[in-house]
Motif scaffolding. Sequence first.
Motif, PDB file in Angstrom:
ATOM      1  N   GLY A 265       0.798  -1.220   0.000  1.00 23.16           N
ATOM      2  CA  GLY A 265       0.000   0.000   0.000  1.00 23.16           C
ATOM      3  C   GLY A 265       0.830   1.269   0.000  1.00 23.16           C
ATOM      4  N   VAL A 268       1.193   2.089  -3.674  1.00 19.42           N
ATOM      5  CA  VAL A 268      -0.124   2.433  -4.228  1.00 19.42           C
ATOM      6  C   VAL A 268      -0.551   3.813  -3.722  1.00 19.42           C
ATOM      7  N   GLY A 269      -0.360   4.030  -2.439  1.00 19.48           N
ATOM      8  CA  GLY A 269      -0.748   5.307  -1.842  1.00 19.48           C
ATOM      9  C   GLY A 269       0.095   6.468  -2.346  1.00 19.48           C
ATOM     10  N   TRP A 307      -6.191   2.663  -9.742  1.00 13.14           N
ATOM     11  CA  TRP A 307      -6.536   1.658  -8.719  1.00 13.14           C
ATOM     12  C   TRP A 307      -7.351   0.507  -9.299  1.00 13.14           C
ATOM     13  N   ARG A 311      -6.162  -3.291  -9.043  1.00 16.43           N
ATOM     14  CA  ARG A 311      -6.994  -4.268  -8.352  1.00 16.43           C
ATOM     15  C   ARG A 311      -7.326  -5.460  -9.264  1.00 16.43           C
ATOM     16  N   ARG A 351      -8.014  -4.291   1.600  1.00 17.10           N
ATOM     17  CA  ARG A 351      -7.103  -3.910   2.688  1.00 17.10           C
ATOM     18  C   ARG A 351      -5.885  -3.161   2.135  1.00 17.10           C
ATOM     19  N   ILE A 352      -5.410  -3.587   0.968  1.00 18.49           N
ATOM     20  CA  ILE A 352      -4.309  -2.838   0.330  1.00 18.49           C
ATOM     21  C   ILE A 352      -4.761  -1.405   0.044  1.00 18.49           C
ATOM     22  N   PHE A 353      -5.994  -1.250  -0.423  1.00 17.92           N
ATOM     23  CA  PHE A 353      -6.495   0.104  -0.704  1.00 17.92           C
ATOM     24  C   PHE A 353      -6.582   0.933   0.583  1.00 17.92           C
ATOM     25  N   ASP A 355      -4.758   0.561   3.228  1.00 16.96           N
ATOM     26  CA  ASP A 355      -3.370   0.939   3.537  1.00 16.96           C
ATOM     27  C   ASP A 355      -2.930   2.112   2.658  1.00 16.96           C
ATOM     28  N   ALA A 356      -3.270   2.031   1.379  1.00 18.07           N
ATOM     29  CA  ALA A 356      -2.857   3.080   0.440  1.00 18.07           C
ATOM     30  C   ALA A 356      -3.404   4.439   0.861  1.00 18.07           C
ATOM     31  N   TYR A 359      -1.270   5.713   3.780  1.00 22.01           N
ATOM     32  CA  TYR A 359       0.037   6.188   3.321  1.00 22.01           C
ATOM     33  C   TYR A 359      -0.094   7.425   2.436  1.00 22.01           C
TER      34      TYR A 359
END
Lengths: 420, 420
Positions: A265, A268-269, A307, A311, A351-353, A355-356, A359
């Motif tokens: 993330g 990504v973030g 995104w 994804r 969940r990755i999103f 986190d992104a 961040y």
Amino acid sequence: MTLSTPAGYRPLDDASLRRFLADLPDLAAKLGGAPSDWSIVEVGDGNLNLVFLIDGPAGSLCVKQSLPYVRAAGESWPLPLDRAFFEQAYYRAVAPFTEGLTPRFHHYDPALYAIVMERLSPHIILRRGLIEGRRYPDAARAVAEFSARSTFATSDLGARIENKAEWMATFARNTALIRITAEVVFTDPLAESPRNRWTSPALDAIAAEFRSDSALKVTVAEWGRRFLTTSEALIHGDLHSGSVMVSETDTRVMDPEFAFVGPIGFDVGAFIANLAMNAIAQAGHAAEGDDRRAEAHWVLEQIPVFWNTWRARFLALWEEGGRGDAYPSGMFAKAGDTAPFAAAREAYVDRIFADAIGYAGVKTIRRILGFAHNADFELIADPLRRAPLEARALHLARRFLMEPQSFRRAEDVVAAVREG
Amino acid sequence: MTLSTPAGYRPLDDASLRRFLADLPDLAAKLGGAPSDWSIVEVGDGNLNLVFLIDGPAGSLCVKQSLPYVRAAGESWPLPLDRAFFEQAYYRAVAPFTEGLTPRFHHYDPALYAIVMERLSPHIILRRGLIEGRRYPDAARAVAEFSARSTFATSDLGARIENKAEWMATFARNTALIRITAEVVFTDPLAESPRNRWTSPALDAIAAEFRSDSALKVTVAEWGRRFLTTSEALIHGDLHSGSVMVSETDTRVMDPEFAFVGPIGFDVGAFIANLAMNAIAQAGHAAEGDDRRAEAHWVLEQIPVFWNTWRARFLALWEEGGRGDAYPSGMFAKAGDTAPFAAAREAYVDRIFADAIGYAGVKTIRRILGFAHNADFELIADPLRRAPLEARALHLARRFLMEPQSFRRAEDVVAAVREG
């Protein structure tokens, strides 16, 4: 101050660079002609390195060399040369998964800490292009492909424990740049640090307010802790729009010297935050007959493009068959497992999103209250024009951090920027 | 099958062990007398290694040597010898923080993969003592001190990025044992594996039910993913009651060959799970005039002793001053930060407890449906007496995993075992 450097190291100059390349027959042949026929220009405008472009009669090359200090700060901030080692190690590690999405890697000289790679032309840095109001229809998709493919393949979903261990062992030692991130991204911007700066006096009040916001600081510190303790995949570590080169038809990710096995993330973030900041900054680049509204709109729309591509690609790679040791397919071999396992994969990328978003908040604050600022805002010369846009970005960042439940999808980010 | 081993390696026997120790003057002097005066006994009852106890006229020693296969499975399951390297590296890494809480380390021979250390006497393995109904008033407290002190000091709260990087780089390569944990703890028990066994036919139905429970499997797989991707501190990796030696007055943690930079809650949860399993198993060891109720009660009460000691020690170390890069104190220097920062520290240890509950669930299931079982249950000879107790433990494990919100404090675990 004189910095000590290893025997064999010297910063390259025009003459020594010619000799260096002349001694590499394959690369000299790529350039063609005699060394005296080559034209060399030094273009490093980043914070850390020398970057040379070399054009010969037959072709061209790019050479990137570490300097023993942070270029943007001068010799008073020394920095180990070995970041070039980590950069080339990263290019080599992800090459099997990112064909056509990075500059081609040609050679690494461990004594000079110099990388020879493809010279991209007519590419420019994505951030610069966006500031100029240009559009690159493929950029967000390509960066998403790059990130999803490289992180899936190096995660415990795509890689075996033994392969990931090699990356962990190698990149754990990239401590100089991991420390820079820990300090200038997560710590300094909300603390008192002589390295911080901001548009003053316009943002003095909000800077003070942020630094007195204990709940915000705890949240940022918690993301900092996660940054240091999440070994999810080999990440780029600095995936902003200044690390991407674009032409109308081609997109390449570069400058992976901050790479380590970290939280997916974070990359990504970084990209989402830098698109959002550019979109917010567009109004500051408006001129007579060029209000930049359409440009801002277009840049913002790249966030869902990025995104949603990321994804879909990550999920597709996982469905095609994870070869790693996390979520082993043998655990989900029964008929009834199909739907719950699919839901687990969706939960993973959601969940990755999340986190992104966290961040992205941290990365936005650091670009406005910290050490390294973004050209998106910096090129708005008038501080009275720049400051309200920076304040808007800070407001968005605080929402990312303190109202994370408002950001479930990329479209929520678009809506929040529009409202802000 | 013949296993190839490095030149210089040979499994020690009585004669070669005497020669090996005679060649180490400091250690031979500890034993005293001549090599022929030493008495040697091989006592390795674990799954993986040779363990020799050597008594001489002046003193005694313990030698632990890797075998090139999983001893409990035979030569058909080969295993790299280098786990002895990781074991001694762990002892050396945590020694500054765990004085008196591990056996004293004397010597490591890299060719023989042999560790020479203090022979503990009259200590026995905590698990054995508990099965016999004995009490060790200091054991839970000491193990908590060991775990809290070693993990705090090697986490990003207690250690600098550069120090932690060395442990990351070293222990990332402990892949053989990390793989064993990934497979036999997280994957096999809820999949079909020839390595699994359980009390059959009594538990056939519940084993099938668990393996058809997709939601449970997703939850276990998610804990497995976290196990592989959480680099929080240097952890022991196998902190159950079989890894602790006790006397009436002394407690030592041993067998850290599974060590790596992983999730702190994995160690905490292992110890909690093994106390809970022992408490549940006590009834199976009841005999005429010895119903084991008081013993079960006492063992169960050690769970809050353990966790509350752990929590208090970890928080105290953090308050005394974290020297690491996570939650840097410079971010919380304002007067208004004091209470929110204290709340963040509490939230941190509460999250460790939540992790521990998840891992405790996983670790309990694997001891009943997987490869390596616990003596706590195994020594209940009658399967009809053993199975209902194992089923109770499985029920508790499923609650740990599927109702985590019911377990906020160690006392909630005690209550759940009593109810079950």
